[in-house]
Design a protein around this motif. Structure first.
Motif, PDB file in Angstrom:
ATOM      1  N   PHE A 253      39.997  32.219  23.661  1.00 52.49           N
ATOM      2  CA  PHE A 253      40.667  31.023  23.139  1.00 52.49           C
ATOM      3  C   PHE A 253      41.723  30.566  24.141  1.00 52.49           C
ATOM      4  O   PHE A 253      42.682  31.293  24.433  1.00 52.49           O
ATOM      5  N   LEU A 254      41.557  29.346  24.641  1.00 56.88           N
ATOM      6  CA  LEU A 254      42.520  28.766  25.584  1.00 56.88           C
ATOM      7  C   LEU A 254      43.440  27.810  24.837  1.00 56.88           C
ATOM      8  O   LEU A 254      42.982  26.859  24.198  1.00 56.88           O
ATOM      9  N   ALA A 255      44.724  28.039  24.947  1.00 60.09           N
ATOM     10  CA  ALA A 255      45.696  27.238  24.207  1.00 60.09           C
ATOM     11  C   ALA A 255      46.088  25.977  24.975  1.00 60.09           C
ATOM     12  O   ALA A 255      45.750  25.807  26.149  1.00 60.09           O
ATOM     13  N   GLY A 256      46.820  25.117  24.303  1.00 53.95           N
ATOM     14  CA  GLY A 256      47.181  23.815  24.851  1.00 53.95           C
ATOM     15  C   GLY A 256      48.569  23.789  25.474  1.00 53.95           C
ATOM     16  O   GLY A 256      49.250  24.811  25.587  1.00 53.95           O
ATOM     17  N   LEU A 257      48.976  22.601  25.870  1.00 58.28           N
ATOM     18  CA  LEU A 257      50.274  22.380  26.500  1.00 58.28           C
ATOM     19  C   LEU A 257      51.406  23.017  25.706  1.00 58.28           C
ATOM     20  O   LEU A 257      51.453  22.899  24.480  1.00 58.28           O
ATOM     21  N   GLU A 258      52.309  23.651  26.385  1.00 56.47           N
ATOM     22  CA  GLU A 258      53.518  24.256  25.813  1.00 56.47           C
ATOM     23  C   GLU A 258      53.242  25.536  25.029  1.00 56.47           C
ATOM     24  O   GLU A 258      54.180  26.150  24.539  1.00 56.47           O
TER      25      GLU A 258
ATOM     26  N   ASP B  10      50.441  33.743  22.513  1.00 60.59           N
ATOM     27  CA  ASP B  10      50.716  34.048  21.103  1.00 60.59           C
ATOM     28  C   ASP B  10      50.258  32.967  20.131  1.00 60.59           C
ATOM     29  O   ASP B  10      50.003  33.257  18.955  1.00 60.59           O
ATOM     30  N   THR B  11      50.199  31.740  20.570  1.00 58.81           N
ATOM     31  CA  THR B  11      50.049  30.637  19.621  1.00 58.81           C
ATOM     32  C   THR B  11      48.748  30.736  18.834  1.00 58.81           C
ATOM     33  O   THR B  11      48.746  30.671  17.601  1.00 58.81           O
ATOM     34  N   GLY B  12      47.646  30.877  19.538  1.00 54.45           N
ATOM     35  CA  GLY B  12      46.362  30.970  18.848  1.00 54.45           C
ATOM     36  C   GLY B  12      46.249  32.222  18.000  1.00 54.45           C
ATOM     37  O   GLY B  12      45.667  32.197  16.910  1.00 54.45           O
ATOM     38  N   ALA B  13      46.828  33.309  18.483  1.00 57.64           N
ATOM     39  CA  ALA B  13      46.766  34.564  17.735  1.00 57.64           C
ATOM     40  C   ALA B  13      47.539  34.460  16.427  1.00 57.64           C
ATOM     41  O   ALA B  13      47.097  34.928  15.385  1.00 57.64           O
ATOM     42  N   GLN B  14      48.689  33.800  16.485  1.00 55.60           N
ATOM     43  CA  GLN B  14      49.554  33.737  15.296  1.00 55.60           C
ATOM     44  C   GLN B  14      49.141  32.647  14.315  1.00 55.60           C
ATOM     45  O   GLN B  14      49.269  32.815  13.104  1.00 55.60           O
ATOM     46  N   LYS B  15      48.689  31.513  14.828  1.00 59.01           N
ATOM     47  CA  LYS B  15      48.525  30.348  13.961  1.00 59.01           C
ATOM     48  C   LYS B  15      47.093  29.860  13.824  1.00 59.01           C
ATOM     49  O   LYS B  15      46.832  28.940  13.048  1.00 59.01           O
ATOM     50  N   GLY B  16      46.156  30.408  14.597  1.00 58.47           N
ATOM     51  CA  GLY B  16      44.815  29.833  14.630  1.00 58.47           C
ATOM     52  C   GLY B  16      43.887  30.296  13.530  1.00 58.47           C
ATOM     53  O   GLY B  16      42.833  29.701  13.324  1.00 58.47           O
ATOM     54  N   ALA B  17      44.264  31.385  12.837  1.00 59.06           N
ATOM     55  CA  ALA B  17      43.390  31.947  11.784  1.00 59.06           C
ATOM     56  C   ALA B  17      42.019  32.323  12.321  1.00 59.06           C
ATOM     57  O   ALA B  17      41.007  32.194  11.640  1.00 59.06           O
TER      58      ALA B  17
ATOM     59  N   GLY C  33      32.795  40.995  13.896  1.00 59.27           N
ATOM     60  CA  GLY C  33      32.785  42.087  14.868  1.00 59.27           C
ATOM     61  C   GLY C  33      32.903  41.621  16.307  1.00 59.27           C
ATOM     62  O   GLY C  33      32.312  42.186  17.218  1.00 59.27           O
ATOM     63  N   ILE C  34      33.695  40.575  16.504  1.00 60.86           N
ATOM     64  CA  ILE C  34      33.848  39.958  17.831  1.00 60.86           C
ATOM     65  C   ILE C  34      35.292  40.117  18.307  1.00 60.86           C
ATOM     66  O   ILE C  34      36.224  39.915  17.530  1.00 60.86           O
ATOM     67  N   ALA C  35      35.472  40.449  19.573  1.00 58.17           N
ATOM     68  CA  ALA C  35      36.810  40.496  20.155  1.00 58.17           C
ATOM     69  C   ALA C  35      37.306  39.075  20.429  1.00 58.17           C
ATOM     70  O   ALA C  35      36.514  38.132  20.573  1.00 58.17           O
ATOM     71  N   LEU C  36      38.624  38.936  20.512  1.00 57.85           N
ATOM     72  CA  LEU C  36      39.251  37.650  20.847  1.00 57.85           C
ATOM     73  C   LEU C  36      40.201  37.865  22.019  1.00 57.85           C
ATOM     74  O   LEU C  36      41.038  38.776  21.991  1.00 57.85           O
ATOM     75  N   LEU C  37      40.076  37.016  23.010  1.00 54.68           N
ATOM     76  CA  LEU C  37      40.970  37.081  24.170  1.00 54.68           C
ATOM     77  C   LEU C  37      41.805  35.805  24.216  1.00 54.68           C
ATOM     78  O   LEU C  37      41.265  34.697  24.251  1.00 54.68           O
TER      79      LEU C  37
END
Lengths: 309, 309
Positions: free
Chosen positions: B51-56, B60-67, B76-80
């Protein structure tokens, strides 16, 4: 006390709206809260689950990180996220300590004159917010209300629920909590709060705002309580490769801030079995929102049983 | 380049670990990333969704808020979760503008000498992170890898995927994006990035890092792309009571930063139908994580089709 809309954000086909208003309960400062209204509210008022956040958090934390909105949308339940204290009240020292003052209102009504004008989160959450939301004509049915919370907010959830049962109002149909402060008159966070906010100090807090003490007073009233916490603190390998040697667990449990065992013993002694007071210990999680979001859907479903009964 | 563990947090029965390491690709500064490994990895390597996050934003952002974590655990999939730029590179002016420099690496390799030592997020994401994670013996199978992202990160997802197809590596099995910057050589954000980072300016960016241009070059290779965006901008009542008059929608779409219509037209002109390039327009959402989290599970399931094939 009329509501002003700060922002409206669509989420899971419903809308999360942030409001602000001049709060009488909080001594005239602006209070903010987030309210999620699911799409089915277009067909009529919906029940509501209140989420009380913990120390240093705000009306945004649970909304952004708790993963409650998806499950609530599916169940057709509104979510109310209050703030954790007044903001900008101007009381001397309120910003000096993250465990007391701003961000740490403890969901009580202060009786120490220094704090009593502003620090009344109990009235704010139980009386004022339902009033202003109903007055605004929002499609929330506060006769179908349950409550949950995290840490200090778990303390809030349990004490507001138990108080409402003791007082006979039965304002909340069920209560749940994530890693709650269960016996605040016997832990540093609670002692600091009670000594600071209450003219009667710890004794007043123990009498009015201590879940473990309150449950002992209940006259066998049926209760619906779910508590998730993390009782263990593991030092060692927690991942499937051998170079992960890392502490994990809830350090606040370890440090004696939460004391769920005291609450559980009091509840069992009072005759509440695991159907009425269900307490689950989850190995390896910690005190944060990755723990909460893992079990957030469980809590929404738990409350839906009662809110939709 | 050995990994140091910053923190380990249990979530949805798996573990989210934050690592840091001295990044060669980023010119020797420390890079951080989050890696979620589901519980089933104890039985063998698992596929991974980046998961590639956006500007600013950050790791942490996707991990905390992306659900994303709950659905990934179930599949059963890893997330990077990589960061969005180098941090503390010390390039003059890198902290002056939220749209460029720190927090705004644009997932390219800089060729402007001023930026070329540090601003190489393309190599960091596609080569370096897989290498350091494999070298650490972590149970992630990078031969089963897909990619998603938000806004600038959606641009990253689409361009890294399309480039890997054009280059023949097929590094990613599928790509998806939330409100991606689809045609950066024709929008202000992209123009700023290309003019700043690239010696060849917008022309170099258009050639190498513009999803709309890249898709035109594909020789009918099969693709698997899902894009969710918010094309409308509503001013008016969005809630079931009449006093909600509020703008809602994706202002960056409205301001011409995203241009998904250009990408869709190019894809259709190239012969890709809605099975291969699925683009969904969601009325009333905005550009933020309440939008992403609403559809996060959809994206995980989309990628699982290919990662587990």
């Amino acid at each position: 006390m009329s509501l002003e809309t700060v922002s409206v954000t669509k989420s899971f086909d419903g809308h999360l709206t942030k409001y602000k208003f001049k709060s009488t309960a909080l001594g005239g400062v602006y209070a903010k809260f987030n309210l999620f209204i699911p799409a089915n509210a277009a067909a009529g008022k919906v029940p509501v689950l209140v989420f009380l956040a913990g120390l240093e958090c705000s009306e945004d934390t649970g909304a952004q990180k708790g993963a409650f909105i998806g499950p609530a949308a599916k169940e057709g339940i509104a979510l109310l996220f209050p703030d954790t204290s007044p903001r900008g009240a101007g009381v001397e020292g309120e910003d000096d300590d993250w465990q007391f003052g701003t961000g740490a209102g403890f969901y009580l009504n202060a009786t120490n004159p220094k704090w009593a004008k502003h620090y009344n989160m109990l009235t704010h959450v139980t009386v004022e917010l339902p009033q202003v939301i109903e007055a605004a004509g929002l499609p929330v049915d506060f006769t179908r209300q349950s409550i949950t919370g995290h840490s200090m907010g778990g303390h809030g959830s349990l004490t507001l629920y138990l108080s409402s049962l003791l007082g006979g109002s039965k304002q909340y149909r069920s209560a749940s909590a994530f890693a709650p402060i269960c016996n605040p008159s016997k832990c540093p966070w609670g002692e600091t709060a009670f000594k600071g906010y209450l003219a009667g100090g710890i004794a007043e807090g123990q009498d009015l705002y201590d879940a473990t003490e309150l449950v002992k007073k209940l006259p066998k009233t049926p209760v619906h309580i779910l508590i998730d916490y993390v009782g263990c603190f593991v030092i060692g390998a927690v991942l499937p490769v051998d170079h992960f040697v890392q502490g994990t667990g809830d350090k606040h449990y370890k440090n004696g801030q939460l004391l769920p065992d005291n609450f559980l013993k009091a509840a069992r002694d009072q005759g509440y079995d695991e159907v009425q007071v269900r307490v689950r210990d989850h190995e390896g999680y910690d005190h944060g929102y990755y723990f909460i979001s893992t079990f957030g859907a469980d809590h929404v479903h738990f409350h839906a049983n009662f809110l939709k009964a």
